[in-house]
Design a protein around this motif. Structure first.
Motif, PDB file in Angstrom:
ATOM      1  N   LEU A 128       0.829  -1.087  -0.080  1.00 48.99           N
ATOM      2  CA  LEU A 128       0.126  -0.065  -0.277  1.00 48.99           C
ATOM      3  C   LEU A 128       0.709   1.288   0.149  1.00 48.99           C
ATOM      4  O   LEU A 128       1.760   1.461   1.007  1.00 48.99           O
ATOM      5  CB  LEU A 128      -0.802  -0.032   1.170  1.00 48.99           C
ATOM      6  CG  LEU A 128      -1.789   0.921   1.487  1.00 48.99           C
ATOM      7  CD1 LEU A 128      -2.977   0.858   0.189  1.00 48.99           C
ATOM      8  CD2 LEU A 128      -2.609   0.912   2.788  1.00 48.99           C
ATOM      9  N   CYS A 183      -7.741   4.942  -0.741  1.00 52.79           N
ATOM     10  CA  CYS A 183      -7.675   3.463  -0.581  1.00 52.79           C
ATOM     11  C   CYS A 183      -8.858   2.576  -0.959  1.00 52.79           C
ATOM     12  O   CYS A 183      -8.925   1.331  -0.436  1.00 52.79           O
ATOM     13  CB  CYS A 183      -7.099   3.016   0.987  1.00 52.79           C
ATOM     14  SG  CYS A 183      -5.556   3.946   1.259  1.00 52.79           S
ATOM     15  N   VAL A 211      -5.626   0.366   6.125  1.00 55.74           N
ATOM     16  CA  VAL A 211      -5.641   1.664   5.538  1.00 55.74           C
ATOM     17  C   VAL A 211      -5.366   2.777   6.325  1.00 55.74           C
ATOM     18  O   VAL A 211      -4.600   3.736   5.899  1.00 55.74           O
ATOM     19  CB  VAL A 211      -7.149   2.080   4.937  1.00 55.74           C
ATOM     20  CG1 VAL A 211      -7.396   0.892   3.961  1.00 55.74           C
ATOM     21  CG2 VAL A 211      -7.929   2.393   5.809  1.00 55.74           C
TER      22      VAL A 211
END
Length: 471
Positions: A39, A446, A466
């Motif tokens: 991420l 996200c 996230v």
């Protein structure tokens, strides 16, 4: 350390522990795929929106009503139409039933494990997972909940506390005091007031004495909002649930004394965003569920549209902020309503002034059939026939024995809804929850991490992931 696929890990772990999970028999190739890359960014803020008890028919009919009344899609459907969300279906089962209640549903998000219906973040093995707002607060974020039902009710409580019974709302109020969440707003004054609590504690006074800003009216909330002080906020605006949006809209006194859900959300966001580490806010349209239990089409659709206005407030903030994830979903279906007839019948709902709840609470055994007909015509714009009025009145001449959740006065909700179907073409499958998979969407930062099919417990780990918060 490599990022792990929390969707697959939690699905596999829960499949071994949860007997009734629909995912427990899925082949490995059907499980959500692993993340392909680390991420790159995090979401500073999360707004988790819950239209409690929203069957897909509720969303569909609310959008139809918006199109027919206003000429526009509702906000939720507009997000789909514009292609700006990731969208999926969510399996809503609890640990002991394919048909969940709100406490188990919210606990799946709040604690990351499936629990039995009726409890809050107490697993079947007796363990008590740390609720997610406690995790986020410990990580330095501002946290809070906003709802149209008691703030101590199952859905907000599932993000906040551990309790052996969702019914222990007086005890949950005390837990909130000790946890010192930054914003808690909704109804439920009976659980904070000296004259209503069995233990006679002045819980409002306890909060105020501990430095909370306490609001009991819309004006007091607005004054706190305008002052902009950093102290945590407790807002409790009615004895039980807040009024239905349709009744509030057509009653000047209610509009003056009670805030709308969108107004509460705006106040909450403005307060929480002062925290430099970001915030996490749960928002519940709880009266959608209550209306579904009552088969109350006016209550249902106008509260869904009120929730939609709150969603628009959240999305507008997220769009301007650029660092906020908005998740919008429901905890379970309820009553599975649908439109089964003529458009012109459905359009009568545009002219509704009051809910079935308002109509039925105003009738007593001294009413005549004509008075019943006149009350319904005033509130909803159509006239039932004399036999139907007599049928409704029959429930008032003896001790009423109607059942159903959130029906303390034993009102004939189901019978009225059955009569009403001829005039609105809206029908109902039941007065209880369903085991349907439900809509879920993610907007903003996200959002791509939401997969097309998830278990309710997956959202706990998605939010932590996230936000970059350790489990």
């Amino acid at each position: 350390m490599k990022r792990r696929d929390f969707f697959r890990k939690t699905a596999i772990a829960a499949a071994g522990a949860t007997v009734l999970s629909p995912l427990s028999s899925m082949a490995g190739s059907d499980r959500p795929a692993a993340f392909e890359s680390p991420l790159r960014s995090k979401a500073k803020n999360i707004i988790f929106m819950v239209s409690d008890g929203m069957s897909v028919g509720t969303l569909s009919m609310a959008n139809m009503l918006s199109e027919r009344r206003d000429g526009t899609l509702c906000e939720w459907m507009s997000l789909y139409h514009r292609g700006v969300v990731s969208r999926g279906l969510m399996d809503t089962a609890s640990a002991n039933s394919l048909v969940t209640d709100s406490s188990a549903a919210s606990s799946s998000w709040g604690g990351g494990v499936r629990v039995n219906n009726g409890v809050l973040n107490v697993a079947p093995d007796g363990s008590r997972p740390v609720p997610i707002l406690q995790k986020f607060k410990a990580a330095g974020k501002a946290v809070g909940c906003v709802t149209t039902v008691p703030i101590t009710h199952a859905t907000p409580a599932g993000f906040c506390v551990n309790s052996d019974s969702r019914s222990d709302q007086p005890g949950i109020a005390l837990q909130y005091h000790d946890l010192r969440f930054d914003v808690m707003m909704g109804g439920g004054a009976e659980f904070f007031s000296t004259d209503k609590r069995k233990d006679k504690q002045d819980v409002f006074g306890k909060f105020a004495g501990s430095g909370f800003q306490v609001a009991k009216t819309r004006a007091e909330m607005q004054a706190i909002d305008a002052a902009g002080e950093d102290a945590p906020i407790l807002g409790v605006f009615s004895q039980n649930g807040l009024p239905y949006a349709l009744d509030r809209e057509n009653d000047d006194a209610l509009k003056t004394t009670t805030p709308s859900l969108a107004e509460m959300v705006g106040t909450a966001i403005r307060h929480l965003q002062k925290n430099r580490n970001g915030f996490v806010l749960q928002v519940e349209g709880g009266k959608v569920d209550w209306a579904a239990h009552a088969n109350d089409v006016g209550g249902l659709l106008y509260d869904q549209l009120a929730f939609d206005e709150a969603l628009a407030t959240a999305v507008a903030f997220a769009e301007a902020d650029g660092n906020t994830l908005v998740i919008v979903t429901t905890d379970h279906g309820n009553a599975n309503p649908g439109l089964f007839g003529a458009t012109e019948d459905f359009e009568k709902i545009i002219g509704f002034k009051h809910t079935n709840d308002w109509v039925l609470q105003g009738i007593d055994r001294d009413f005549t059939a004509n008075q019943v007909r006149e009350r319904i015509e005033h509130a909803q714009g159509y006239a039932i026939n004399a036999n139907e009025a007599i049928q409704l009145l029959s429930h008032y001449v003896t001790d009423r024995d109607e059942d159903g959740l959130y029906n303390p006065y034993k009102l004939p909700f189901a019978d009225f809804a059955d009569i009403q179907r001829k005039y609105t073409s809206v029908g109902w499958a039941s007065t209880g929850h369903s085991g349907d998979h439900v809509e879920i969407a993610a907007y903003g930062a996200c959002r791509e991490l939401l997969k097309p099919f998830v278990r309710n417990t997956d959202l706990h780990y998605l939010m932590l992931e996230v936000a970059g918060v350790q489990r």
